[in-house]
Design an enzyme around this catalytic site. Structure first.
Site, PDB file in Angstrom:
ATOM      1  CB  ALA A 106      48.253  53.446  60.414  1.00 43.51           C
ATOM      2  CE  LYS A 107      52.471  48.566  65.227  1.00 42.28           C
ATOM      3  NZ  LYS A 107      52.505  47.315  64.443  1.00 42.28           N
TER       4      LYS A 107
END
Ligand code: NAD
Length: 418
Positions: A106-107
């Site tokens: 994720a980011k």
């Protein structure tokens, strides 16, 4: 997918396509692996200190949920955009898989310039972002960590906002927190320490003595400063280093403790005595044994890849080398590349340790953490180096092949929900 159009996302997709061709992944499986599972864009109105109201935009991209919760950093920078965040999330997926962590990638990010905001404005922005993210995050859903422009204090505000909502303390919602709130010993140092450890492994493979090597580092934030200090511990001479405003060069080696102190007092490196100023462009071209881009994406490009003068290119930043530059580096076998997904994996490995410690409420010593970190990095290094040599492929191709294959295998084992 038009919504992700961005040069960094294109770059991550191009890398993926090359690996998919190499692994002969059927067309029908490619989009499922490549595109993010879900993305959230939020508007963040906050009161500024001067009484005005400003609306910022925040993003969170969760690339895949096949192997566990998603995991990845949160970036505060003026250039943050959905496509950039999606690319960084995709790279996190391959990184977690190649090191064997039970996470998808994720980011997140907020388009803002934290250097032009007060601490209270940043706190309000962080809390507002967390509030908007509540349905989307949690220790078993998605766990954030620091990245460019964020730090342990940012994580403390996220943990507090989330915990107040839940009605009890939830340290496992973020990693990279202050130690007193359930953070892990060695997390702050983990990425830079891992970078230096892998440079030492690469030096051994090339029969270079780290004690006789010189290093040039772009970026003096969390990753760059710790990588510099850790390399110095191995006896490597750091001859140049930079931040966003420019760099410093001293062929005899920079006095790193004095530089740390100076940068903290002056909010940057500019004006440090005992070194010559250089631009970031010049810095990348300095002759050295080890070049460490530890700042932003797309720094080694078709324009400068033919001119860099190092033996080891250690990609501490995410995505510092474009695919065009990779092509050029392939024609330069004298340069050994430690690809980002391996080189900076120390950060997420110790984030994983922090999450496990929080879930168990049982904390480990720093020696234990560092030993476990090096053990995981060593296993990944050995596997990727061997694969690269056996199949005569680049270290990047080898590292991404391991990561992508593991995610593909897990997706195939789980199957498609009808
Ligand atoms: P940071 O905000 O602590 O530091 C970034 C540094 O880069 C600062 O010195 C800044 O002045 C400099 N910089 C910013 N833009 C620049 C530019 N255009 N040219 C030259 N220098 C520039 O960030 P960080 O946490 O050290 O992250 C650096 C890189 O490492 C990023 O690519 C990040 O995604 C990656 N990374 C970080 C971690 C982590 O644990 N923090 C883990 C894995 C990867």
């Amino acid at each position: 997918m038009e919504i992700y159009a961005h040069p960094t996302f294109q770059m991550a997709c191009r890398q993926f396509d090359l690996v998919a061709d190499h692994l002969q992944i059927p067309e029908s499986h490619r989009d499922r692996l490549k595109y993010p599972k879900r993305s959230l864009i939020v508007s963040l109105p906050i009161h500024m200190d001067d009484g005005a109201t400003r609306v910022f935009t925040g993003y969170r991209v969760q690339h895949h949920l096949t192997l566990g919760p998603t995991k990845g950093g949160l970036r505060y920078h003026p250039d943050v955009a959905l496509g950039e965040v999606a690319a960084l999330a995709m790279w996190m997926s391959w990184k977690c898989a190649l090191t064997g962590l039970p996470y998808g990638g994720a980011k997140g990010g907020i388009t803002c310039d934290p250097s032009k905001m007060s601490r209270t404005e940043i706190e309000r922005l962080t809390r507002r972002f967390t509030q908007e993210m509540i349905p989307f995050i949690g220790p078993q859903v998605d766990v954030m960590a620091p990245d460019v422009g964020t730090n342990d204090q940012t994580m403390a505000w996220i943990m507090d906002t989330y915990s107040v909502h839940e009605g009890n303390s939830v340290p496992g919602v973020v990693t990279g927190k202050p130690i007193g709130l359930g953070g892990s010993l060695g997390r702050r140092e983990a990425t830079g320490r891992g970078v230096a450890y892998l440079i030492r492994r690469a030096a051994e493979a090339l029969s270079l003595d780290p004690g006789k090597c010189t290093a040039v580092i772009q970026g003096f934030g969390n990753v760059g400063s710790v990588a510099a200090a850790s390399l110095a511990q191995y006896g490597t001479r750091v001859i140049a280093i930079s931040d966003v405003h420019g760099g410093l060069y001293n062929a005899r080696g920079l006095d790193l403790p004095a530089l740390e102190k100076y940068a903290a007092q002056n909010r940057g490196l500019a004006g440090f005595p005992g070194a010559e100023p250089v631009t970031n462009e010049q810095l990348l071209l300095l002759p050295c044994d080890v070049l460490v881009p530890a700042a932003m994406e797309r720094q080694i490009t078709a324009a400068n890849a033919g001119k860099i003068q190092c033996r080891i290119l250690a990609e501490a930043a995410n995505g510092p080398t474009t695919p065009d530059a990779d092509e050029i580096l392939r024609q330069r076998p004298e340069i050994f590349v430690i690809p980002d997904v391996l080189c900076n994996a120390g950060g997420v490995v110790v984030s994983y340790f922090e999450w496990v410690q929080d879930l168990q409420s049982f904390f480990w010593s720093e020696d234990e953490i560092t030993a476990k970190l090096f053990h995981i990095l060593d296993n990944s290094w050995t596997q990727i180096f061997k694969l690269s040599r056996q199949h005569n492929i680049s270290m990047r191709m080898a590292a991404l092949s391991v990561g992508i294959s593991r995610v593909l295998e897990a997706k195939n084992q789980r199957g498609l929900f009808p």
